[in-house]
Motif scaffolding. Structure first.
Motif, short mmCIF file in Angstrom:
data_model
loop_
_atom_site.label_atom_id
_atom_site.label_comp_id
_atom_site.label_asym_id
_atom_site.label_seq_id
_atom_site.Cartn_x
_atom_site.Cartn_y
_atom_site.Cartn_z
N GLY A 208 30.51 39.30 -95.53
CA GLY A 208 30.29 37.94 -95.97
C GLY A 208 30.91 36.88 -95.09
N ASP A 209 31.44 37.27 -93.93
CA ASP A 209 32.07 36.31 -93.02
C ASP A 209 31.23 36.18 -91.76
OD1 ASP A 209 33.73 34.64 -91.61
OD2 ASP A 209 35.56 35.79 -91.96
N THR A 210 30.11 35.47 -91.90
CA THR A 210 29.18 35.35 -90.78
C THR A 210 29.77 34.57 -89.62
OG1 THR A 210 27.28 35.53 -92.26
CG2 THR A 210 26.88 34.51 -90.13
N ASP A 211 30.58 33.55 -89.89
CA ASP A 211 31.17 32.78 -88.80
C ASP A 211 32.07 33.65 -87.93
OD1 ASP A 211 29.91 30.37 -89.38
OD2 ASP A 211 31.46 29.76 -90.79
N ALA A 212 32.86 34.49 -88.56
CA ALA A 212 33.71 35.42 -87.79
C ALA A 212 32.85 36.41 -87.02
CB ALA A 212 34.67 36.15 -88.72
N ALA A 213 31.75 36.85 -87.63
CA ALA A 213 30.83 37.76 -86.94
C ALA A 213 30.26 37.12 -85.68
CB ALA A 213 29.70 38.17 -87.88
N LEU A 214 29.88 35.86 -85.78
CA LEU A 214 29.31 35.16 -84.63
C LEU A 214 30.35 34.98 -83.52
CD1 LEU A 214 27.23 32.47 -86.54
CD2 LEU A 214 26.32 34.40 -85.24
N LYS A 215 31.61 34.79 -83.88
CA LYS A 215 32.66 34.70 -82.86
C LYS A 215 32.79 36.01 -82.09
CE LYS A 215 35.47 31.18 -85.21
NZ LYS A 215 36.76 30.93 -85.92
N GLU A 216 32.64 37.12 -82.79
CA GLU A 216 32.70 38.41 -82.10
C GLU A 216 31.52 38.58 -81.15
OE1 GLU A 216 35.19 40.46 -82.02
OE2 GLU A 216 36.33 39.30 -83.50
N ILE A 217 30.34 38.16 -81.60
CA ILE A 217 29.18 38.25 -80.71
C ILE A 217 29.37 37.33 -79.51
CG2 ILE A 217 26.69 37.87 -80.50
CD1 ILE A 217 26.38 38.66 -83.40
N GLU A 218 29.92 36.15 -79.74
CA GLU A 218 30.19 35.22 -78.64
C GLU A 218 31.16 35.85 -77.63
OE1 GLU A 218 28.70 32.48 -77.02
OE2 GLU A 218 28.77 31.55 -79.01
N GLN A 219 32.16 36.53 -78.15
CA GLN A 219 33.10 37.23 -77.27
C GLN A 219 32.39 38.33 -76.48
OE1 GLN A 219 36.25 37.04 -76.38
NE2 GLN A 219 37.13 35.54 -77.77
N ALA A 220 31.51 39.07 -77.17
CA ALA A 220 30.78 40.14 -76.49
C ALA A 220 29.91 39.58 -75.36
CB ALA A 220 29.92 40.91 -77.49
N VAL A 221 29.28 38.42 -75.62
CA VAL A 221 28.45 37.79 -74.58
C VAL A 221 29.31 37.39 -73.39
CG1 VAL A 221 27.04 35.76 -74.04
CG2 VAL A 221 26.68 36.99 -76.18
N SER A 222 30.49 36.84 -73.66
CA SER A 222 31.35 36.37 -72.56
C SER A 222 31.94 37.54 -71.77
CB SER A 222 32.48 35.50 -73.12
OG SER A 222 33.34 36.25 -73.96
N ILE A 223 32.24 38.65 -72.46
CA ILE A 223 32.75 39.83 -71.76
C ILE A 223 31.66 40.42 -70.88
CG2 ILE A 223 33.55 42.21 -72.07
CD1 ILE A 223 34.93 41.21 -74.67
N GLY A 224 30.46 40.47 -71.44
CA GLY A 224 29.30 40.93 -70.70
C GLY A 224 29.30 42.43 -70.44
N PRO A 225 28.20 42.91 -69.88
CA PRO A 225 26.98 42.12 -69.65
C PRO A 225 26.24 41.83 -70.96
CG PRO A 225 26.59 44.41 -69.08
CD PRO A 225 28.06 44.30 -69.42
N ALA A 226 25.69 40.65 -71.05
CA ALA A 226 24.95 40.27 -72.25
C ALA A 226 23.70 41.13 -72.38
CB ALA A 226 24.56 38.80 -72.19
N THR A 227 23.29 41.38 -73.61
CA THR A 227 22.06 42.12 -73.88
C THR A 227 21.19 41.32 -74.85
OG1 THR A 227 22.94 43.28 -75.81
CG2 THR A 227 23.33 44.29 -73.65
#
Length: 598
Positions: free
Chosen positions: A96-115
């Protein structure tokens, strides 16, 4: 999340315990496995294998909170592991914490490589939260990096479909089919979209659904497993209802009374609920059914086996292409009699699904040529509406208070198009000083409302006379908003169903225009059932004239508003016990047809 824990090795006690945990998981004892893995992870917090075991067993045991906690621990140990971050994002969203979920995806994109899947997951999470424009922005980001990715383009086409942008969606589906002609979902969504198009004929729509049916008919055929079923035409039947909408959703308003009133001397009711969402309506439906199975995580082949084990005689899908999980299961033929009902306005295109339940208005004689199923008609209307238990009283006619007539449509945004908006524009032009109130379930954020205003302006509406209302937070609030509407205006070619019933219950008569297929005749059926034939148009000019005439007769409009709820309550449209008897007769006719076949 997959298993695959480290097996025991030599005298290593941790490895031995991990092997034991793995064995428990494989034996289906997930809760026992989690107790041991949790203890290991707490005692050996620096051992990644132990923490990973705790993650996997917590997930298998359905403990979302523990899954999040141990995934956070795993990410702290391996912060550059993109896969772990994405798993944490999914768990956070489920928690139920979508904002925190999006922060993790944002981190994953920045770490890369993005998919591409990173952007698709973000869009899906935001769509679940009804934060549609934010999800659209994530798709834009993904497509800027991966412009040819099939998954991202499919998500974009689906987004166009949600917003009624068919002139953009259909070419994308055609391109996707050309690239990947064996992907069934492209055909399914394309066929679904065609229900909303005003300028395609019924034959084109049928052909699009037949193309989907070819994929459905590829499912493994399980009919041999029930071939010896007792064919007694009079015995008590097990009737299964399969769908994703057993919560506060349009379909629930038409099946709750049915579940309650079907004769238990003649049948038992099994409900297979394929959605994650649950609320008070779900609880009521569970109590109303004899057997209620919440199977949201089951794959089609597993659900097929569950239905087979339940020995269902008649299985009825309630969603069609709005959610293809059900028709995919149906195509495997897990029951002798298969039918579709209520939730989708067209054929499945499958040769394996035998029946569609309709009525003589929605599907008059001759409609059989546009369906691969046999049509079974329940008259005078194939639907029976159970009004919202928390509905407010009918409000006084708003034109008295405002000094002008307010027209309204609370239908889904994807039903708006140039033809519908052209009708509404002409109505406003013929009724000086009038206004139009528009509301949709999509209007959950300021950006969505502004997008809708621009879309309606592009479709030709005088936007200065249009009020775009935000989506209501509760059913009672939603119904209360009809207190601001004098006359409802239906959409075309895809009529409203629940919205029309709600309007009528709240004292708001609806103008509809009948067409040549089920989707554009449901409003005709509903209005006929409550004796409002004078509100049914057969041409655009007549639609506008009915609206103009009604707006000019304030006394008649007020009298109708005051009497409409009682008229509806005493009509066949709300006769739940009577409708259940008719529905039971329809089920019996389908069963008798199968029982007589050799």
């Amino acid at each position: 999340m997959s298993s695959g824990m480290t097996p025991g090795a030599g005298g290593d006690p941790i490895a031995a315990q991990l092997a034991h945990v793995d064995a428990l998981v494989r034996a289906g004892k997930t809760k026992d496995a989690f107790i041991i893995a949790k203890s290991l992870a707490e005692r050996h917090a620096d051992n990644f294998a132990c923490v990973r075991a705790a993650v996997l067993t917590a997930h298998a045991a359905g403990d979302v909170g523990a899954t999040v906690s141990f995934l956070r621990q795993a990410v702290a140990m391996r912060s550059a592991d993109v896969g772990l971050r994405l798993n944490l994002a999914k768990a956070l969203h489920e928690y139920g914490d979508t904002d925190a979920a999006l922060k993790e995806i944002e981190q994953a994109v920045s770490i890369g490589p993005a998919t591409p899947m990173m952007f698709i997951h973000a869009r899906q999470m935001l769509a679940f939260e009804q934060r549609y424009m934010e999800g659209r922005a994530w798709l834009d980001r993904g497509l800027a990096i991966f412009p040819r990715d099939v998954g991202l383009n499919f998500s974009r086409a689906t987004e166009h479909l949600r917003l009624g942008e068919y002139e953009k969606a259909l070419p994308m589906y055609d391109s996707l089919i050309a690239i990947a002609p064996h992907m069934a979902f492209f055909y399914l969504d394309r066929a679904y979209a065609m229900n909303y198009l005003p300028h395609v004929d019924a034959k084109q729509v049928l052909d699009a659904h037949r193309a989907c049916g070819q994929f459905l008919d590829m499912a493994p055929d399980m009919s041999a497993l029930w071939a010896g079923r007792n064919r007694d035409p009079n015995r008590r039947l097990r009737v299964g209802f399969l769908g994703p909408d057993f919560f506060r959703h349009s379909v629930a308003y038409f099946v709750e009374g049915l579940f309650e009133h079907l004769s238990r001397d003649r049948c038992s009711v099994y409900a297979y609920y394929t959605n994650r969402q649950r609320d008070g309506v779900t609880d009521r439906l569970e109590r109303a059914a004899d057997v209620f199975r919440h199977v949201e995580q089951e794959k089609p082949d597993v659900l097929t086996q569950i239905i087979l084990r339940d020995e269902i005689d008649v299985l009825i899908d309630l969603a069609g292409y709005t959610n293809v999980h059900g028709v995919t299961v149906m195509a495997a033929r897990p029951a002798p009699v298969l039918a579709t009902y209520c939730g989708y306005p067209n054929t499945t295109g499958s040769s394996r699904i035998g029946w569609r339940i309709v009525d003589s208005v929605t599907d008059p004689a001759g409609s059989e040529q546009y369906a691969t199923e046999s049509l079974l008609r329940i008259d005078p209307c194939f639907l029976c509406y159970r009004p919202e238990v928390d509905a407010p009283e009918v409000a006084a006619a708003p034109h008295v208070r405002k000094g002008f007539v307010t027209f309204g449509s609370f239908n889904a945004q994807r039903k708006f198009n140039r033809v519908t908006c052209g009708l509404w524009r002409d109505v406003l032009a013929r009724v000086p000083g009038s206004r139009l109130a528009i509301k949709s379930i999509n209007f959950t954020e300021a950006a969505s409302i502004e997008f809708a205003r621009e879309q309606l302006r592009e479709y030709g509406l005088p936007i200065e006379r249009v009020d775009v209302l935000p989506a209501a937070k509760t059913a009672r609030e939603h119904l209360a908003q009809y207190g601001e509407v004098d006359i409802g205006l239906d959409t075309y070619p895809y009529h409203g169903t629940t919205t029309t019933c709600e309007a009528l219950w709240m004292g708001v008569p609806v103008v509809t225009m009948t067409g040549d297929r089920h989707a554009s005749r449901v409003g005709t059926s509903l209005l006929s059932c409550v004796g409002l034939q004078d509100w049914i148009a057969t041409s655009p000019d007549r639609y506008v004239e009915i609206a103009r005439r009604a707006a000019s007769d304030g006394a008649g409009l007020r009298a109708l508003r005051a009497s409409l709820r009682e008229r509806m309550a005493t009509s066949a449209l709300c006769d739940q016990a009577g409708f259940a008897r008719k529905f039971e007769g329809a089920v019996r006719r389908m069963w008798e047809a199968w029982a007589a076949a050799k």
